[in-house]
Design an enzyme around this catalytic site. Structure first.
Site, PDB file in Angstrom:
ATOM      1  N   GLU A   4      44.588  50.365  27.985  1.00 44.28           N
ATOM      2  CA  GLU A   4      44.510  50.566  29.619  1.00 44.28           C
ATOM      3  C   GLU A   4      43.408  49.776  30.029  1.00 44.28           C
ATOM      4  O   GLU A   4      43.524  49.120  31.123  1.00 44.28           O
ATOM      5  CB  GLU A   4      44.377  52.092  29.798  1.00 44.28           C
ATOM      6  CG  GLU A   4      45.704  52.952  29.408  1.00 44.28           C
ATOM      7  CD  GLU A   4      45.519  54.211  29.487  1.00 44.28           C
ATOM      8  OE1 GLU A   4      45.990  54.831  30.566  1.00 44.28           O
ATOM      9  OE2 GLU A   4      44.902  54.777  28.719  1.00 44.28           O
TER      10      GLU A   4
ATOM     11  N   THR B  12      65.482  43.555  27.100  1.00 46.90           N
ATOM     12  CA  THR B  12      65.369  42.508  28.344  1.00 46.90           C
ATOM     13  C   THR B  12      65.504  43.610  29.537  1.00 46.90           C
ATOM     14  O   THR B  12      66.463  44.579  29.169  1.00 46.90           O
ATOM     15  CB  THR B  12      66.348  41.387  28.403  1.00 46.90           C
ATOM     16  OG1 THR B  12      67.678  42.144  28.347  1.00 46.90           O
ATOM     17  CG2 THR B  12      66.084  40.811  27.334  1.00 46.90           C
ATOM     18  N   HIS B  13      64.701  43.339  30.669  1.00 48.25           N
ATOM     19  CA  HIS B  13      64.870  44.493  31.619  1.00 48.25           C
ATOM     20  C   HIS B  13      64.485  45.943  31.266  1.00 48.25           C
ATOM     21  O   HIS B  13      65.128  46.608  31.849  1.00 48.25           O
ATOM     22  CB  HIS B  13      66.261  44.557  32.477  1.00 48.25           C
ATOM     23  CG  HIS B  13      66.904  43.265  32.781  1.00 48.25           C
ATOM     24  ND1 HIS B  13      66.733  42.381  33.944  1.00 48.25           N
ATOM     25  CD2 HIS B  13      67.382  42.278  31.800  1.00 48.25           C
ATOM     26  CE1 HIS B  13      67.382  41.302  33.830  1.00 48.25           C
ATOM     27  NE2 HIS B  13      67.891  41.060  32.585  1.00 48.25           N
TER      28      HIS B  13
ATOM     29  N   ASN C  32      20.577  20.745  42.349  1.00 46.64           N
ATOM     30  CA  ASN C  32      21.967  20.624  42.611  1.00 46.64           C
ATOM     31  C   ASN C  32      22.621  19.799  41.183  1.00 46.64           C
ATOM     32  O   ASN C  32      23.769  20.353  40.487  1.00 46.64           O
ATOM     33  CB  ASN C  32      22.498  19.712  43.757  1.00 46.64           C
ATOM     34  CG  ASN C  32      22.087  20.376  44.960  1.00 46.64           C
ATOM     35  OD1 ASN C  32      21.540  21.440  45.176  1.00 46.64           O
ATOM     36  ND2 ASN C  32      22.181  19.474  46.087  1.00 46.64           N
TER      37      ASN C  32
ATOM     38  N   TYR D 207      27.236  19.448  47.335  1.00 46.69           N
ATOM     39  CA  TYR D 207      26.765  20.761  47.234  1.00 46.69           C
ATOM     40  C   TYR D 207      26.635  21.702  48.606  1.00 46.69           C
ATOM     41  O   TYR D 207      26.147  21.023  49.647  1.00 46.69           O
ATOM     42  CB  TYR D 207      25.400  20.590  46.640  1.00 46.69           C
ATOM     43  CG  TYR D 207      24.862  22.091  46.200  1.00 46.69           C
ATOM     44  CD1 TYR D 207      25.318  22.803  45.081  1.00 46.69           C
ATOM     45  CD2 TYR D 207      24.115  22.766  47.046  1.00 46.69           C
ATOM     46  CE1 TYR D 207      24.975  23.941  44.856  1.00 46.69           C
ATOM     47  CE2 TYR D 207      23.567  24.111  46.805  1.00 46.69           C
ATOM     48  CZ  TYR D 207      24.188  24.663  45.636  1.00 46.69           C
ATOM     49  OH  TYR D 207      23.768  25.989  45.492  1.00 46.69           O
TER      50      TYR D 207
ATOM     51  N   GLN E  93      26.703  28.748  44.697  1.00 49.37           N
ATOM     52  CA  GLN E  93      25.758  29.589  43.782  1.00 49.37           C
ATOM     53  C   GLN E  93      26.662  30.739  43.463  1.00 49.37           C
ATOM     54  O   GLN E  93      26.310  31.300  42.174  1.00 49.37           O
ATOM     55  CB  GLN E  93      24.699  30.085  44.706  1.00 49.37           C
ATOM     56  CG  GLN E  93      23.850  31.055  44.283  1.00 49.37           C
ATOM     57  CD  GLN E  93      22.372  31.224  44.827  1.00 49.37           C
ATOM     58  OE1 GLN E  93      21.508  30.293  44.612  1.00 49.37           O
ATOM     59  NE2 GLN E  93      22.199  32.308  45.440  1.00 49.37           N
TER      60      GLN E  93
ATOM     61  N   ASN F 168      44.640  59.049  24.225  1.00 48.33           N
ATOM     62  CA  ASN F 168      44.979  58.220  25.342  1.00 48.33           C
ATOM     63  C   ASN F 168      44.423  56.835  24.797  1.00 48.33           C
ATOM     64  O   ASN F 168      43.346  56.800  24.229  1.00 48.33           O
ATOM     65  CB  ASN F 168      44.157  58.649  26.496  1.00 48.33           C
ATOM     66  CG  ASN F 168      44.711  59.909  26.921  1.00 48.33           C
ATOM     67  OD1 ASN F 168      46.033  60.441  26.868  1.00 48.33           O
ATOM     68  ND2 ASN F 168      43.929  60.510  27.793  1.00 48.33           N
TER      69      ASN F 168
ATOM     70  N   SER G 168      19.203  33.953  43.296  1.00 51.02           N
ATOM     71  CA  SER G 168      20.271  34.187  42.479  1.00 51.02           C
ATOM     72  C   SER G 168      19.622  34.535  40.870  1.00 51.02           C
ATOM     73  O   SER G 168      20.656  34.458  40.022  1.00 51.02           O
ATOM     74  CB  SER G 168      21.244  33.129  42.489  1.00 51.02           C
ATOM     75  OG  SER G 168      20.421  31.839  42.049  1.00 51.02           O
TER      76      SER G 168
ATOM     77  N   LYS H  24      45.774  65.565  23.964  1.00 52.62           N
ATOM     78  CA  LYS H  24      45.978  64.091  24.303  1.00 52.62           C
ATOM     79  C   LYS H  24      45.199  63.304  23.430  1.00 52.62           C
ATOM     80  O   LYS H  24      44.014  63.308  22.869  1.00 52.62           O
ATOM     81  CB  LYS H  24      45.339  63.960  25.866  1.00 52.62           C
ATOM     82  CG  LYS H  24      46.324  64.487  26.911  1.00 52.62           C
ATOM     83  CD  LYS H  24      47.764  63.846  26.779  1.00 52.62           C
ATOM     84  CE  LYS H  24      47.788  62.485  27.520  1.00 52.62           C
ATOM     85  NZ  LYS H  24      47.540  62.545  28.877  1.00 52.62           N
TER      86      LYS H  24
ATOM     87  N   LYS I  41      28.801  31.355  39.708  1.00 46.83           N
ATOM     88  CA  LYS I  41      28.364  31.831  38.334  1.00 46.83           C
ATOM     89  C   LYS I  41      28.636  33.424  38.106  1.00 46.83           C
ATOM     90  O   LYS I  41      29.054  33.921  37.444  1.00 46.83           O
ATOM     91  CB  LYS I  41      26.674  31.610  38.224  1.00 46.83           C
ATOM     92  CG  LYS I  41      26.535  30.180  37.809  1.00 46.83           C
ATOM     93  CD  LYS I  41      24.980  29.714  37.945  1.00 46.83           C
ATOM     94  CE  LYS I  41      24.633  30.067  39.034  1.00 46.83           C
ATOM     95  NZ  LYS I  41      25.186  28.982  40.270  1.00 46.83           N
TER      96      LYS I  41
ATOM     97  N   SER J  72      41.363  63.941  26.407  1.00 50.74           N
ATOM     98  CA  SER J  72      41.330  64.418  28.045  1.00 50.74           C
ATOM     99  C   SER J  72      40.344  65.649  27.683  1.00 50.74           C
ATOM    100  O   SER J  72      40.414  66.398  26.972  1.00 50.74           O
ATOM    101  CB  SER J  72      42.648  64.788  28.510  1.00 50.74           C
ATOM    102  OG  SER J  72      42.582  65.934  29.358  1.00 50.74           O
TER     103      SER J  72
HETATM  104  N1  ARG Z   1      20.653  28.617  42.518  1.00 48.33           N
HETATM  105  C1  ARG Z   1      21.359  27.550  43.168  1.00 48.33           C
HETATM  106  C2  ARG Z   1      23.025  27.525  42.485  1.00 48.33           C
HETATM  107  O1  ARG Z   1      23.157  28.406  41.657  1.00 48.33           O
HETATM  108  C3  ARG Z   1      20.756  26.153  42.669  1.00 48.33           C
HETATM  109  C4  ARG Z   1      20.978  25.112  43.327  1.00 48.33           C
HETATM  110  C5  ARG Z   1      20.313  25.266  44.613  1.00 48.33           C
HETATM  111  N2  ARG Z   1      20.423  24.154  45.448  1.00 48.33           N
HETATM  112  C6  ARG Z   1      19.856  23.985  46.599  1.00 48.33           C
HETATM  113  N3  ARG Z   1      19.955  22.708  47.230  1.00 48.33           N
HETATM  114  N4  ARG Z   1      19.355  25.009  47.470  1.00 48.33           N
HETATM  115  O2  ARG Z   1      23.804  27.147  43.151  1.00 48.33           O
END
Ligand code: ARG
Length: 467
Positions: free
Chosen positions: A301, A166-167, A121, A328, A333, A296, A35, A294, A336, A288
């Site tokens: 948008e 309205t509408h 975790n 967990y 993961q 735009n 990750s 144009k 994010k 355009s």
């Molecule tokens: N990269 C993991 C995450 O973002 C970190 C936690 C990993 N935990 C584990 N038990 N493998 O969630």
């Protein structure tokens, strides 16, 4: 294996786990599991919480003062390297692994003591919360800037009259400022929601370990204070998997995106030649490749379009959470990915919308020209009510007049007085005053209405909300 040989083996493939595995992970698993491409940006927060953790371990008599100092200095050196642009290498599974590798690089074996009593975790939950708290503040500032542009533009539109709809049908005349500020207050509510999301992110999970709580007597209260959290999480099982704060921030982002989308939609429609209420500036418009004439409103948008992705991000997270067993799970993961995308997107979109709005040139004559006396039908009914008719009776009489207008292709003010008195005996010659747009708005001085003083008060309240 001797201790030294073991240390050498785990340093070679710098992993935070692996001792119990005979074989290494398959490349296809590594590729999926890694990750670092997403969570690299968490490094300042991981360093920050790691320094606090080292101090907590020292206070719990797990580290000596020297070891604690060494780790802290090492983490500073790691931060300096990352700040200078040091990039991950293949095999850095995530940001925690990368920082651990660099710390070993800096201070050698003492680095191995830092992970005592903690897990990725509680670590990732803490780092993500720190990131989220800061993101909420950045979003608030960006929303605020757009709100200020709205106020500035609204000042220029205070006396500009235009139809409300309205509408999407012409309804009742309003001040242009009143229309624009209708987009201000939703953002003000968004800022309130952002503060709540920031508070939700402010519960400290560190000390929860992998799931059951840290087995060393660390002071979570001290950790809370040193990391600037408002509270401690109360249950370690919950703490390592609570992503409510991510969902809340994503909801805020989605709501902001939705509000921007509605503003964009109004402006795009008002900027069409058919309306002509607004002309877009050069800096936020595109041309355009084919049609030379144009201009735009691309920024608007794109703002409208990006709301769809934010909604997708929110839905993705909620769908992830709904089926998870407690504590967990690796599914988390990906929290994010969606969080960062939503915040990144908004931080691009908000300044662009602010810029595009600041550049808008409103054509107050076209706005006013879109008014017709027929839009004062409600005022006409109110006129009769003031003369003693019931509203229902008045509504019927005015409806009758409108039908005559439609049949004759006329506007209310062009009907002869005889038509009015035939429609209702309470009509007098002053009826034509009731057909003025200015008089219509002047009647609406109720708080939150479009009357000139009400709008002035609203503008002042809006400005006060930003101080
Ligand atoms: N990269 C993991 C995450 O973002 C970190 C936690 C990993 N935990 C584990 N038990 N493998 O969630």
């Amino acid at each position: 294996m001797t201790t030294a040989a073991f240390a050498a083996a785990s340093a070679k493939s710098h992993k935070l786990w692996g001792g119990r595995f005979a074989g290494g992970p398959a490349p296809a698993f590594d590729a999926l599991n890694s990750s670092i491409g997403v969570d690299f940006r968490l490094w300042p927060f991981d360093v920050q919480l790691s320094k606090a953790w080292a101090m907590a371990l020292y206070k719990a008599n797990v580290l000596t003062l020297d070891e604690c100092n060494e780790i802290e200095a090492g983490l500073d050196a790691v931060a300096a390297r990352l700040d200078a642009g040091e990039q991950p290498v293949a095999g850095d599974e995530d940001i925690h692994t990368l920082i651990d590798r660099l710390l070993h690089d800096e201070i050698g074996d003492t680095a191995s003591k830092l992970h005592t009593g903690r897990s990725r975790n509680d670590q990732v939950a803490t780092a993500t919360r720190l990131w989220a708290m800061e993101a909420a503040i950045r979003l608030d500032a960006a929303v605020r800037e757009l709100q200020q542009v709205m106020i500035d533009q609204a000042h220029g539109l205070e006396t500009a009259l235009m139809p409300s709809y309205t509408h999407m049908q012409r309804a009742i005349p309003v001040s242009g400022a009143h229309w624009l500020l209708a987009h201000f207050w939703p953002l003000e509510r968004d800022r309130t929601r952002l503060r709540a999301a920031q508070r939700s992110a402010g519960g400290l999970p560190l000390g929860s370990g992998a799931v059951a709580g840290c087995a060393y007597p660390v002071s979570r209260v001290l950790l809370q204070g040193s990391l600037g959290f408002g509270a401690l999480t109360q249950n370690s099982i919950d703490a390592v998997s609570d992503r409510d704060f991510v969902a809340e921030l994503l909801f805020c982002a989605t709501m902001i995106g939705t509000h921007l989308s509605r503003l964009a939609e109004d402006l795009i429609i008002y900027g069409s030649s058919e309306f002509g209420f607004v002309r877009f500036g050069d800096a936020y418009s595109s041309g355009s490749s084919m049609m030379p004439q144009k201009r735009n409103p691309d920024a608007l948008e794109l703002a409208r379009g990006s709301a769809a992705r934010m909604l997708g991000n929110l839905t993705t997270l909620l769908a992830t959470l709904k089926g998870l067993p407690s504590s967990y799970n690796k599914d988390l993961q990906d929290d994010k990915r969606v969080l960062f995308d939503a915040v990144d997107t908004l931080l691009l979109v908000l300044p662009a919308v602010a810029g595009a709005l600041a550049e808008c040139d409103f054509d107050t004559q076209r706005m006013r020209a879109a008014l017709s006396s027929t839009m004062m039908a409600t005022d006409l009914a109110d006129y009769l009510v003031r003369k003693g008719a019931t509203f229902r009776e008045a509504h019927g009489a005015v409806g009758h007049l409108i039908r005559q207008c439609e049949e004759g292709g006329l506007d209310l003010h062009t009907l002869p007085f005889a038509a009015f008195s035939a429609a209702h005996p309470l009509f007098e010659h002053d009826v034509f005053d009731a057909l003025s747009a200015l008089q219509s708005v002047e009647q609406r001085e109720v708080e939150g209405g479009t009357g000139p003083s009400a709008v002035r008060g609203q503008l002042e309240a809006a400005q006060r909300a930003l101080v």
